[in-house]
Design an enzyme around this catalytic site. Structure first.
Site, PDB file in Angstrom:
ATOM      1  N   CYS A 130      -4.566 -19.842   0.982  1.00  0.00           N
ATOM      2  CA  CYS A 130      -5.134 -21.142   0.617  1.00  0.00           C
ATOM      3  C   CYS A 130      -6.419 -20.900  -0.174  1.00  0.00           C
ATOM      4  CB  CYS A 130      -5.435 -21.957   1.876  1.00  0.00           C
ATOM      5  SG  CYS A 130      -6.698 -21.199   2.940  1.00  0.00           S
TER       6      CYS A 130
ATOM      7  N   SER B 256      -3.981 -15.045  13.992  1.00  0.00           N
ATOM      8  CA  SER B 256      -4.115 -16.127  13.020  1.00  0.00           C
ATOM      9  C   SER B 256      -3.633 -17.431  13.639  1.00  0.00           C
ATOM     10  CB  SER B 256      -3.293 -15.812  11.755  1.00  0.00           C
ATOM     11  OG  SER B 256      -3.149 -16.953  10.952  1.00  0.00           O
ATOM     12  N   SER B 257      -4.562 -18.350  13.869  1.00  0.00           N
ATOM     13  CA  SER B 257      -4.215 -19.615  14.513  1.00  0.00           C
ATOM     14  C   SER B 257      -3.194 -20.391  13.700  1.00  0.00           C
ATOM     15  CB  SER B 257      -5.488 -20.458  14.707  1.00  0.00           C
ATOM     16  OG  SER B 257      -5.179 -21.720  15.258  1.00  0.00           O
TER      17      SER B 257
ATOM     18  N   GLU C 164     -13.679 -19.847  14.498  1.00  0.00           N
ATOM     19  CA  GLU C 164     -14.111 -21.106  13.889  1.00  0.00           C
ATOM     20  C   GLU C 164     -14.734 -22.033  14.931  1.00  0.00           C
ATOM     21  OE1 GLU C 164     -12.214 -25.104  11.902  1.00  0.00           O
ATOM     22  OE2 GLU C 164     -11.156 -23.221  11.542  1.00  0.00           O
TER      23      GLU C 164
ATOM     24  N   CYS D  88      -7.674 -30.013   7.304  1.00  0.00           N
ATOM     25  CA  CYS D  88      -7.444 -29.073   6.198  1.00  0.00           C
ATOM     26  C   CYS D  88      -6.136 -29.303   5.452  1.00  0.00           C
ATOM     27  CB  CYS D  88      -7.481 -27.655   6.764  1.00  0.00           C
ATOM     28  SG  CYS D  88      -6.927 -26.399   5.622  1.00  0.00           S
TER      29      CYS D  88
ATOM     30  N   SER E 268      -3.649 -16.941   5.612  1.00  0.00           N
ATOM     31  CA  SER E 268      -4.379 -15.700   5.359  1.00  0.00           C
ATOM     32  C   SER E 268      -3.455 -14.527   5.072  1.00  0.00           C
ATOM     33  CB  SER E 268      -5.289 -15.373   6.555  1.00  0.00           C
ATOM     34  OG  SER E 268      -4.568 -15.417   7.775  1.00  0.00           O
TER      35      SER E 268
END
Length: 319
Positions: free
Chosen positions: A13, A223-224, A127, A195, A267
């Protein structure tokens, strides 16, 4: 013949591209090493490539020599970390995703208005840790509707919520609904403000699951957003697996399967998707196509001191 269908959009992204570009251009500007607090994004492949170019990843600023170029990861950091960097005279480049920064700004605005703040997110995620440390007010962290019911607050408490950017949109919607049912005075962003990349990839994976017998999500275990994509596939009744690269593909998954859907977390670079396709191609004859989907053209600006450094970073890692 094994039919492989790719989701669109998938992979990097704009926030991830910006973060990687910051590390790459900082290396070009300052030379190696530059120091990055926490993984710049949650993908070991990306981190290892940047390490090979001279980036050093640390979890604490005390590990960084005085005066060394320092980069904060895309996940954001607490104000205490920013202050520590200032006191240690570390020149900082902030790679925090602008959409994460937006959450920080929203949270502070609600707190200044006197509202009790609720953060929808997962405890311990980088985060969430950064967001909780960016707002000078008590914050209640919840991740499920059941946790909303357990909040030690009166029903007439004026509350406001903000959200971790990488959550399942559907899960977030259910928690927001629970807040509305529990409290009489609630403010917060609409689900549509979460997002754009998270929403687009989750919508795309739903479309993909409808036409796939097996779903493979390329991404890191920590990675969430990648984990949410796999969970959506499971919720839709499709066997779904998270792999870091082609080595994670189990041939047994393909028994009786003629159509495989592949997507990637925000990611994960596209070369890892290609690696998974190659792994499948070693097991069966394959035919590859891509679903129609949203064309993403969002770009985020770089810190001013890096804008004149020639770009070469994220595109190289993405491919």
């Amino acid at each position: 013949m094994l039919r492989i269908i790719l989701a669109k959009p998938r992979g990097f992204c704009a926030g991830v591209v910006r973060a990687i570009d910051i590390v790459e251009r900082a290396l070009d500007l300052h030379g190696a090493p530059v120091y990055v607090r926490h993984e710049i994004v949650h993908n070991r492949h990306v981190v290892d490539k940047l390490k090979a170019k001279g980036a050093i990843f640390v979890e604490d600023l005390s590990e960084i020599p005085a005066g060394s170029p320092t980069i904060f990861s895309a996940h954001g950091v607490a104000r205490s970390v920013q202050e520590d960097a200032r006191l240690r005279d570390l020149p900082v480049l902030d790679a925090t995703c602008p959409l994460v920064t937006k959450v920080h700004v929203q949270g502070r605005r609600y707190a200044r208005a006197g509202r009790t703040l609720i953060l929808i997110g997962h405890a311990g995620h980088a985060e969430v840790v950064g967001t909780m440390g960016q707002i000078d007010a008590p914050i209640h962290l919840v991740s499920t509707a059941a946790e909303v019911e357990a909040l030690p607050l009166a029903t007439d408490t004026p509350v406001a919520y903000v959200t971790q950017t990488t959550l399942s949109v559907d899960d977030t919607r259910s928690v927001i609904a629970a807040l509305g049912a529990r409290f009489s005075d609630v403010q917060g962003p609409d689900v549509s403000e979460i997002c754009y990349a998270t929403q687009n990839r989750q919508t795309a994976v739903r479309d993909l699951a409808r036409v796939s017998e097996l779903l493979i999500v390329v991404g890191a275990e920590n990675s969430s957003n990648s984990n949410r994509l796999r969970e959506i596939g499971v919720e839709m009744g499709v066997p779904s697996y998270l792999v870091a690269d082609g080595s994670g593909v189990d041939p047994a998954w393909l028994d009786g399967v003629s159509t495989v859907g592949i997507t990637a977390g925000a990611s994960a670079p596209d070369e890892l998707v290609e690696d998974v396709i190659a792994a499948l191609g070693r097991l069966r004859s394959i035919e590859v196509s891509q679903l129609d989907g949203v064309e993403e053209n969002i770009e985020f600006s770089l810190p001013a001191e890096l804008r004149n450094v020639p770009p070469r970073g994220a595109a190289a890692i993405a491919n």
